[in-house]
Design an enzyme around this catalytic site. Structure first.
Site, PDB file in Angstrom:
ATOM      1  N   ASP A 184      -2.983  -2.730  13.758  1.00  0.00           N
ATOM      2  CA  ASP A 184      -4.442  -2.772  13.873  1.00  0.00           C
ATOM      3  C   ASP A 184      -5.120  -1.873  12.844  1.00  0.00           C
ATOM      4  OD1 ASP A 184      -4.357  -4.550  16.015  1.00  0.00           O
ATOM      5  OD2 ASP A 184      -4.102  -2.924  17.472  1.00  0.00           O
ATOM      6  N   ASN A 190      -6.272   3.823   3.299  1.00  0.00           N
ATOM      7  CA  ASN A 190      -7.510   3.275   2.738  1.00  0.00           C
ATOM      8  C   ASN A 190      -7.339   2.620   1.371  1.00  0.00           C
ATOM      9  OD1 ASN A 190      -9.320   3.930   4.894  1.00  0.00           O
ATOM     10  ND2 ASN A 190      -9.303   6.059   4.203  1.00  0.00           N
ATOM     11  N   THR A 214       0.826  -1.208   0.000  1.00  0.00           N
ATOM     12  CA  THR A 214       0.000   0.000   0.000  1.00  0.00           C
ATOM     13  C   THR A 214       0.860   1.258   0.000  1.00  0.00           C
ATOM     14  OG1 THR A 214      -0.160  -0.048   2.420  1.00  0.00           O
ATOM     15  CG2 THR A 214      -1.880  -1.180   1.174  1.00  0.00           C
TER      16      THR A 214
END
Length: 600
Positions: free
Chosen positions: A197, A174, A170
């Site tokens: 997390d 998001n 990533t």
């Protein structure tokens, strides 16, 4: 030497670590066992016998006998030695799993191939194991070691287990969530996230959102019946806290988590939906905290330049500020659960409480389909809506009309209890009212007052710093959340409460701490209630209490923020509902403390 098929046990005398051993494979029990047998024949297994379930065998390979294994010693007795290596799980201390190898030497080639064929056939029958995974790696989370951890500790195990992967590193926040909405996920057996997390939360929201969209369920409706996903989520811990991984596996070790994925473990877990004004804000699986924990996460966001030290700094600052917040908490007790927050029975692998609670909850839901579903809803007009996508409605209208009177009566009682609580002077002691409803209607409880913290946990929220967590007896899949209310108290008493999170003492054993096991709850801050009251009075504005002294006097501040699994929610009024076992992880729960395996 044994039968050729997998239906009958296989027994042989082989060599392990230059020792003569009797080896047996029992397909009915799916267990590979071996023990020392120096004399003639197999002999009976002794106390030093070793065993490994077939379900915990990673792979079986034929060993290169021309290597260093038989260069000297007793291997010279074998003219043409043959060998196979079993790669398996070895249990270590503190719930950690290790990758272990055991090599078995055979005097005959045919015998070696028989063992290889039999073990491989048994492994092929393990249909729960993943074959193709989608992997998201967060290269920035925690200490920025996500990519390195995956390449060194996880990728070799996936290769050994013949698991193919599509890897996405990533580049922005998001991205994982957006990707899951866009790509075809049907070709995967699971989703793996490498990070903390926050990375898990991204994957969770993407997977749940994608599943509801495909099923035509409106996530924004607070009472929508959400559809579980068929895909499991694997967590490779590479963050700063790794609370979810620690609470579901018992350790934040990357190799342990990778092995749980390889063997295809499955663990169902509850998810809470957080709504405001019929709009989904977020999903939560660990901590939903208002007040103390909300202030910490809000303040730490302004100090990202401090790195991980920002949490310690913001925590100390928030503790010294000692703010409390006025508001009203309404909740529906989880009467279907078998346990309680203070029973001292933590959630463990194969948890009876989770299994039994789910069965009882399903019985409640069956009854709700015949006209009682509104009984468990808070007193709002939305609870009487029907025909919405993803909302369970009563098929028997006559039965529904028969229960309207009792439902409206319960709702009126709930409103009166809240009104009585609001009528109390806000400088007086906080009040607590129990709504009195008919026997066939679930009872909502209303608690109002000044709170230092309001915490809701779907799991223990354990981590390295707090091995017991915020609620040690919280369960992962019982369809409930532990609601913890910390009322206004002195700074010293609050410190005592916080310290108990790091030891074995009962952190709920204080007069200012209340804990409830709930399946739904609502919260409205006093500030919002005052605004609503002012509107009803024609726009008359009322100023809040102004404290002339230092802010650390525990005066009531207007609003805090919500800490939702590490993300900030600014809405002071929310509605929370627990969805029983909505997602599944590649995990099996925390196992009871076992002795480390004998084999190495």
């Amino acid at each position: 030497m044994g039968a050729t098929g997998t239906a009958e046990p296989l027994h042989s005398v082989l060599w392990v670590k230059q020792q003569r051993c009797a080896v047996s494979l029992e397909p009915a029990r799916a267990v590979l066992r071996w023990w020392r047998s120096p004399g003639p024949g197999a002999g009976a297994p002794g106390a030093d016998a070793c065993s490994v379930p077939v379900s915990e065998i990673i792979a079986v390979e034929e060993t290169d006998v021309h290597g260093k294994h038989h260069s000297s010693g007793k291997w010279q007795k074998m003219e043409k030695p043959y060998a196979f290596t079993v790669h398996c799980v070895k249990r270590a201390r503190r719930h950690r799993w290790k990758w272990a190898q055991v090599t078995f030497w055979c005097p005959e080639e045919q015998l070696c191939h028989l063992w290889l064929q039999t073990l491989r056939e048994m492994l092929e029958k393990l249909t729960s194991r993943p074959k193709h995974l989608l992997v998201f790696i967060n290269p920035f989370g925690g200490k920025g070691q996500g990519k390195r951890i995956y390449e060194r500790k996880v990728a070799p195990l996936f290769t050994l287990a013949s698991i193919t992967t599509d890897i996405i590193v990533t580049e922005h926040a998001n991205q994982a969530k957006e990707t899951l909405y866009e790509i075809n996920i049907d070709k995967y057996d699971g989703i793996v996230c490498v990070g903390g997390d926050g990375m898990f939360s991204e994957v969770l929201h993407g997977l749940i959102g994608r599943t509801q969209r495909s099923a035509g369920v409106d996530q924004n409706h607070p009472r929508a019946v959400l559809v579980p996903s068929s895909l499991r989520i694997g967590i490779i811990p590479a963050g700063s806290t790794d609370c979810v991984c620690y609470s579901t596996v018992g350790t934040s070790d990357a190799e342990t988590s990778a092995l749980h994925i390889v063997v295809g473990d499955s663990l169902a877990m509850d998810v809470s939906s957080v709504h405001h004004n019929s709009t989904l804000l977020r999903y939560s699986v660990s901590l939903l905290g208002y007040g103390f924990y909300g202030d910490i996460i809000k303040d730490s966001e302004k100090k990202r330049w401090l790195g991980l030290a920002r949490y310690d700094f913001s925590g100390l600052k928030t503790f010294l500020s000692h703010h409390c917040y006025e508001g009203t908490v309404s909740f529906l007790p989880a009467q279907h659960t078998v346990g309680s927050p203070r029973d001292g029975k933590p959630c463990r692998a194969g948890c009876f409480v989770c299994r039994q609670s789910r069965q009882q909850l399903e019985e409640e839901q069956k009854k709700a389909l015949y006209g009682l579903e509104a009984a468990g809803d808070p007193p709002t007009s939305a609870s009487r809506s029907a025909g919405m996508t993803g909302v369970a409605t009563a098929p028997d209208l006559f039965q529904l009309f028969r229960n309207v009177k009792s439902i409206l009566s319960a709702q009126a009682t709930h409103r009166r209890a809240a009104a009585e609580c609001d009528a109390q002077p806000w400088f007086a002691d906080p009040c607590s009212k129990l709504s009195k409803s008919p026997k066939d209607v679930e009872e909502w409880q209303v608690v109002c007052g000044k709170f230092l913290a309001i915490n809701a946990t779907n799991m223990s929220c354990a981590c390295r710093r707090s091995p017991g967590g915020l609620s040690p007896a919280a369960h992962l899949g019982d369809g409930s959340s532990d609601l913890i209310l910390i009322r206004k108290c002195s700074r010293f008493n609050f410190l005592r409460f916080l310290i108990r999170h790091t030891n074995q003492q009962d952190q709920f054993d204080f007069t200012f701490v209340e804990v409830y096991r709930v399946k739904k709850f609502q919260f409205t801050s006093k500030h919002v209630e005052d605004e609503d009251s002012d509107l009803k009075e024609g726009g008359k504005k009322r100023f809040g209490h102004i404290c002339s002294s230092h802010p650390s006097c525990c005066c009531a501040v207007s609003n805090s923020s919500w800490n939702c699994d590490g993300e900030v929610l600014h809405s002071p009024a929310i509605e929370v509902r627990v969805h029983c076992q909505l997602v599944r992880l590649f995990a099996r729960g925390i196992e009871e403390n076992l002795k480390p395996d004998l084999h190495s």
